[in-house]
Design a protein around this motif. Structure first.
Motif, PDB file in Angstrom:
ATOM      1  N   VAL A  46      17.506  -3.580  -8.285  1.00  0.00           N
ATOM      2  CA  VAL A  46      18.178  -4.747  -7.735  1.00  0.00           C
ATOM      3  C   VAL A  46      17.230  -5.513  -6.814  1.00  0.00           C
ATOM      4  O   VAL A  46      16.617  -4.937  -5.919  1.00  0.00           O
ATOM      5  CB  VAL A  46      19.441  -4.331  -6.950  1.00  0.00           C
ATOM      6  N   LEU A  47      17.116  -6.802  -7.056  1.00  0.00           N
ATOM      7  CA  LEU A  47      16.310  -7.663  -6.191  1.00  0.00           C
ATOM      8  C   LEU A  47      17.243  -8.469  -5.308  1.00  0.00           C
ATOM      9  O   LEU A  47      18.284  -8.930  -5.764  1.00  0.00           O
ATOM     10  CB  LEU A  47      15.504  -8.670  -7.020  1.00  0.00           C
ATOM     11  N   GLN A  48      16.871  -8.660  -4.069  1.00  0.00           N
ATOM     12  CA  GLN A  48      17.657  -9.520  -3.189  1.00  0.00           C
ATOM     13  C   GLN A  48      16.811 -10.728  -2.834  1.00  0.00           C
ATOM     14  O   GLN A  48      15.788 -10.598  -2.187  1.00  0.00           O
ATOM     15  CB  GLN A  48      18.027  -8.764  -1.917  1.00  0.00           C
TER      16      GLN A  48
ATOM     17  N   ALA B 233       9.228   9.401 -16.174  1.00  0.00           N
ATOM     18  CA  ALA B 233       9.062   9.616 -14.730  1.00  0.00           C
ATOM     19  C   ALA B 233       8.195   8.513 -14.119  1.00  0.00           C
ATOM     20  O   ALA B 233       8.471   8.009 -13.025  1.00  0.00           O
ATOM     21  CB  ALA B 233       8.441  10.985 -14.476  1.00  0.00           C
ATOM     22  N   LEU B 234       7.163   8.153 -14.850  1.00  0.00           N
ATOM     23  CA  LEU B 234       6.251   7.109 -14.370  1.00  0.00           C
ATOM     24  C   LEU B 234       6.949   5.745 -14.356  1.00  0.00           C
ATOM     25  O   LEU B 234       6.846   4.990 -13.384  1.00  0.00           O
ATOM     26  CB  LEU B 234       5.010   7.073 -15.277  1.00  0.00           C
ATOM     27  N   ASP B 235       7.681   5.452 -15.427  1.00  0.00           N
ATOM     28  CA  ASP B 235       8.386   4.174 -15.515  1.00  0.00           C
ATOM     29  C   ASP B 235       9.390   4.014 -14.384  1.00  0.00           C
ATOM     30  O   ASP B 235       9.554   2.928 -13.824  1.00  0.00           O
ATOM     31  CB  ASP B 235       9.124   4.051 -16.855  1.00  0.00           C
ATOM     32  N   GLU B 236      10.075   5.089 -14.060  1.00  0.00           N
ATOM     33  CA  GLU B 236      11.073   5.038 -12.993  1.00  0.00           C
ATOM     34  C   GLU B 236      10.406   4.646 -11.669  1.00  0.00           C
ATOM     35  O   GLU B 236      10.899   3.777 -10.952  1.00  0.00           O
ATOM     36  CB  GLU B 236      11.736   6.408 -12.870  1.00  0.00           C
ATOM     37  N   ARG B 237       9.272   5.279 -11.388  1.00  0.00           N
ATOM     38  CA  ARG B 237       8.571   4.986 -10.132  1.00  0.00           C
ATOM     39  C   ARG B 237       7.945   3.588 -10.140  1.00  0.00           C
ATOM     40  O   ARG B 237       8.020   2.855  -9.160  1.00  0.00           O
ATOM     41  CB  ARG B 237       7.503   6.048  -9.884  1.00  0.00           C
ATOM     42  N   LEU B 238       7.335   3.248 -11.257  1.00  0.00           N
ATOM     43  CA  LEU B 238       6.723   1.918 -11.362  1.00  0.00           C
ATOM     44  C   LEU B 238       7.797   0.830 -11.315  1.00  0.00           C
ATOM     45  O   LEU B 238       7.575  -0.251 -10.781  1.00  0.00           O
ATOM     46  CB  LEU B 238       5.905   1.796 -12.650  1.00  0.00           C
ATOM     47  N   GLY B 239       8.968   1.138 -11.887  1.00  0.00           N
ATOM     48  CA  GLY B 239      10.065   0.175 -11.896  1.00  0.00           C
ATOM     49  C   GLY B 239      10.493  -0.184 -10.484  1.00  0.00           C
ATOM     50  O   GLY B 239      10.760  -1.343 -10.169  1.00  0.00           O
TER      51      GLY B 239
ATOM     52  N   ALA C 271       9.991  -3.871  -8.741  1.00  0.00           N
ATOM     53  CA  ALA C 271      11.089  -4.651  -8.189  1.00  0.00           C
ATOM     54  C   ALA C 271      10.799  -5.079  -6.752  1.00  0.00           C
ATOM     55  O   ALA C 271      11.045  -6.227  -6.367  1.00  0.00           O
ATOM     56  CB  ALA C 271      12.386  -3.838  -8.248  1.00  0.00           C
ATOM     57  N   ARG C 272      10.264  -4.157  -5.957  1.00  0.00           N
ATOM     58  CA  ARG C 272       9.956  -4.495  -4.567  1.00  0.00           C
ATOM     59  C   ARG C 272       8.860  -5.546  -4.472  1.00  0.00           C
ATOM     60  O   ARG C 272       8.931  -6.466  -3.653  1.00  0.00           O
ATOM     61  CB  ARG C 272       9.541  -3.225  -3.800  1.00  0.00           C
ATOM     62  N   MET C 273       7.844  -5.408  -5.323  1.00  0.00           N
ATOM     63  CA  MET C 273       6.748  -6.377  -5.299  1.00  0.00           C
ATOM     64  C   MET C 273       7.236  -7.755  -5.727  1.00  0.00           C
ATOM     65  O   MET C 273       6.866  -8.770  -5.131  1.00  0.00           O
ATOM     66  CB  MET C 273       5.610  -5.910  -6.220  1.00  0.00           C
ATOM     67  N   LEU C 274       8.088  -7.760  -6.743  1.00  0.00           N
ATOM     68  CA  LEU C 274       8.634  -9.022  -7.236  1.00  0.00           C
ATOM     69  C   LEU C 274       9.447  -9.707  -6.135  1.00  0.00           C
ATOM     70  O   LEU C 274       9.313 -10.915  -5.885  1.00  0.00           O
ATOM     71  CB  LEU C 274       9.521  -8.706  -8.449  1.00  0.00           C
ATOM     72  N   GLN C 275      10.268  -8.926  -5.462  1.00  0.00           N
ATOM     73  CA  GLN C 275      11.109  -9.453  -4.392  1.00  0.00           C
ATOM     74  C   GLN C 275      10.252  -9.993  -3.243  1.00  0.00           C
ATOM     75  O   GLN C 275      10.453 -11.114  -2.783  1.00  0.00           O
ATOM     76  CB  GLN C 275      12.023  -8.333  -3.885  1.00  0.00           C
TER      77      GLN C 275
ATOM     78  N   ASP D  91       0.846  -1.194   0.000  1.00  0.00           N
ATOM     79  CA  ASP D  91       0.000   0.000   0.000  1.00  0.00           C
ATOM     80  C   ASP D  91       0.880   1.242   0.000  1.00  0.00           C
ATOM     81  O   ASP D  91       0.626   2.207  -0.710  1.00  0.00           O
ATOM     82  CB  ASP D  91      -0.908   0.018   1.238  1.00  0.00           C
ATOM     83  N   GLU D  92       1.919   1.189   0.826  1.00  0.00           N
ATOM     84  CA  GLU D  92       2.855   2.306   0.927  1.00  0.00           C
ATOM     85  C   GLU D  92       3.558   2.558  -0.412  1.00  0.00           C
ATOM     86  O   GLU D  92       3.709   3.698  -0.842  1.00  0.00           O
ATOM     87  CB  GLU D  92       3.932   1.972   1.965  1.00  0.00           C
ATOM     88  N   LEU D  93       4.004   1.475  -1.041  1.00  0.00           N
ATOM     89  CA  LEU D  93       4.687   1.576  -2.332  1.00  0.00           C
ATOM     90  C   LEU D  93       3.792   2.236  -3.370  1.00  0.00           C
ATOM     91  O   LEU D  93       4.214   3.137  -4.096  1.00  0.00           O
ATOM     92  CB  LEU D  93       5.074   0.183  -2.840  1.00  0.00           C
ATOM     93  N   ALA D  94       2.536   1.784  -3.426  1.00  0.00           N
ATOM     94  CA  ALA D  94       1.594   2.320  -4.401  1.00  0.00           C
ATOM     95  C   ALA D  94       1.344   3.800  -4.120  1.00  0.00           C
ATOM     96  O   ALA D  94       1.301   4.627  -5.034  1.00  0.00           O
ATOM     97  CB  ALA D  94       0.287   1.532  -4.357  1.00  0.00           C
TER      98      ALA D  94
END
Ligand SMILES: [Zn+2]
Length: 119
Positions: free
Chosen positions: A98-100, A38-44, A48-52, A10-13
């Motif tokens: 970067v994903l960890q 600008a949008l792609d950078e934020r969505l990117g 990444a965080r959601m994927l991780q 929720d915070e990320l969105a």
């Protein structure tokens, strides 16, 4: 079912939404391409965080779901392997995010042989 990353997502969105609104106010004459970047950078970042988070959740579920009888046994001595988690490996995904990811593997408590699952 709520998961422990619900609040974080929720915070990320919210960050993406408020960040874009703020950016738009600061760039009232932006072109479509600039807005897109600008949008792609934020969505990117969010992607990444959601994927991780989702990948880590799958790994945790795998370990919990595996009953003792389903755990692999040692190829050397036949003992049931114990689950271990090793340090995160890093993957770079779209927009250089970067994903960890942690990786679990089985280790034999008797002879110390290790088994890494494929993938
Ligand atoms: Zn063994």
């Amino acid at each position: 079912m709520r998961t422990d990353f619900d609040a974080r997502w929720d915070e990320l969105a919210e960050e993406v939404l408020s960040g874009m609104k703020e950016w738009r106010l600061r760039h009232p004459k932006a072109t479509l391409r600039q807005i897109e970047a600008a949008l792609d950078e934020r969505l990117g970042k969010m992607r990444a965080r959601m994927l991780q988070d989702a990948a880590l959740a799958s790994a945790a579920a795998d370990i919990k779901a595996a009953h003792a009888s389903e755990r692999p046994v040692c190829g050397e001595c036949g003992s049931q392997l114990e689950e271990r988690t090793v340090a995160a490996r890093e993957l770079v995904t779209q927009h250089n995010q970067v994903l960890q990811l942690e990786r679990s593997y089985g280790v034999c408590p008797t002879c110390g042989a290790g088994l890494f699952p494929p993938g």
